[in-house]
Design a protein around this motif. Sequence first.
Motif, short mmCIF file in Angstrom:
data_model
loop_
_atom_site.label_atom_id
_atom_site.label_comp_id
_atom_site.label_asym_id
_atom_site.label_seq_id
_atom_site.Cartn_x
_atom_site.Cartn_y
_atom_site.Cartn_z
N LYS A 138 0.89 -1.21 0.02
CA LYS A 138 0.08 0.15 0.00
C LYS A 138 0.84 1.14 -0.10
N GLY A 175 -5.22 -1.24 5.81
CA GLY A 175 -5.09 -0.75 4.62
C GLY A 175 -5.34 -1.54 3.19
N CYS A 176 -5.50 -2.75 3.37
CA CYS A 176 -6.00 -3.71 2.58
C CYS A 176 -7.40 -3.65 2.14
N ASP A 177 -7.58 -2.87 0.84
CA ASP A 177 -8.94 -2.52 0.24
C ASP A 177 -9.51 -3.59 -0.08
N ILE A 178 -8.82 -4.67 -0.69
CA ILE A 178 -9.61 -5.86 -1.37
C ILE A 178 -8.97 -7.09 -0.29
N GLU A 219 -11.39 -7.91 8.58
CA GLU A 219 -11.62 -6.51 9.31
C GLU A 219 -10.10 -6.19 9.79
N ARG A 260 -8.38 -4.99 6.75
CA ARG A 260 -8.84 -3.29 6.06
C ARG A 260 -8.10 -2.40 7.08
N ARG A 261 -7.82 -2.45 8.42
CA ARG A 261 -7.29 -1.78 9.28
C ARG A 261 -5.89 -1.32 8.99
N VAL A 267 -1.27 -2.27 -5.06
CA VAL A 267 -2.78 -2.80 -5.01
C VAL A 267 -2.87 -4.03 -4.01
N ARG A 285 -12.25 -7.77 -8.58
CA ARG A 285 -12.09 -6.74 -7.58
C ARG A 285 -10.77 -5.87 -7.80
#
Length: 450
Positions: A243, A266-269, A260, A263-264, A248, A303
């Motif tokens: 990131k 910085g992993c969008d996918i 979850e 995602r915290r 990506v 995605r």
Amino acid sequence: MRSIPDALLGGATPQEIAALDLPRAYRAAYLRAEDVDMFDGVQDRDVRKSIHVGEVPMPELAPDEALVAVMASAVNYNTIWSAMFQPLPTFKFLERFARQGGWTERHDLPYQVVGSDAAGIVVRVGSGVRRWKPGDHVVVHPAYVDDQEPGTHADGMLGSEQRAWGYETNFGAMADYTVVRASMLVPKPKVLTWEEAAANTLCASTAYRMLVGEHGARIKQGDVVLVWGATGGLGGYAVQMAKNGGAVPVGIVGTEEKAEAARRLGCDIVITRAEIGLDGDPSDDPRQVLEIGRRLGRLVRERAGRDPDIVFEHVGRATFGISVFVVRRGGAIVTCGSSTGYQHVYDNRYLWMQLKRIIGSHGANLQESWECNRLFETGSIVPTVSALYPLTAVADACRVVQENRHIGKVGVLCMAPEPGLGCTDPELRARVGEERLNPLRGLTPGHLEG
């Protein structure tokens, strides 16, 4: 006369620290050579039975070494391997190391102090050490290299005598003191606490070499990077490296809770194993590997827009065949670790006919470790500590990692009396923010919370 912890944490001068009377023995987490056969015929090699905490003798310091008072450490999977005595007892490493003679003979002992992550304060330096002094706040780069080997001067990881400190050497990190070579010291990031700084030294620099450094996959802006185990010790840093470098990250995780957490970071996918039907190790069934690879490829294209340019591979046997299949034509699989097994099975047609590459990567050299450390100094990359244990409960901490019940890194407080100490730049810490610096804190059960 102040106690050693009081002096070290109370701002004693280098001269005062150098004058402290050091103990003849110190508290450490260690394994015993007499226990190497204890798990023969036992299915569950419970590391709580093999890891002991107690007093061990203080070793003599070689001219090129430093004695560091360890404020905090962290659990890596190499300690789990050591404590299970698999794939072979690490006492064999110590015996072989000692054959070099001289100072190496100290390492061949009936016990081994384990651990490869540490943050602390230098309390003594050998007569040949020039760049460090008592009182310096440091983290320990865990690559133990031989500076008299030619290969070391090309790349520290290429020397045939390179070792993982606290795994292939004695006097490791899970203790109140540790002995390291001066070439393993790196300045502690001022913005971090002791436990935050200790969690990064092995896994973050390994991920840096795998993805960013010139010896790895060398990510570039826009690359799609597939990260297995995206919230584990290595994966949590790989996601951030990707990131931060403009790539990506696509994280693969086992549960919605870990999704979850990814995602915290910085992993969008994020893709769960359930979505691709991966349960256990499919490597002995080529058709199942192909089916899972096709499902994963479809999801990544849906995605992220295209096939992965790079696969970050540290799971090993259970996922390697899928990784070779799913990476794009001309792409790279960069691999280390292999926590599910070293004997990888894959269909070579997808490698050779589509011009893919497999890059083996191990640890990091000192330059890469310093470059990685700079990212923590600015808050560009943050620690992945999710739980904290005292040294007295280090066996419980290791058991959590052994059973894969953790997220990110599990920290261990050693000489530091409580969490939250060690930051020497509170203004920068306030600018970066507590939530940013601790995105995973509390997601793994622990004995201590700061």
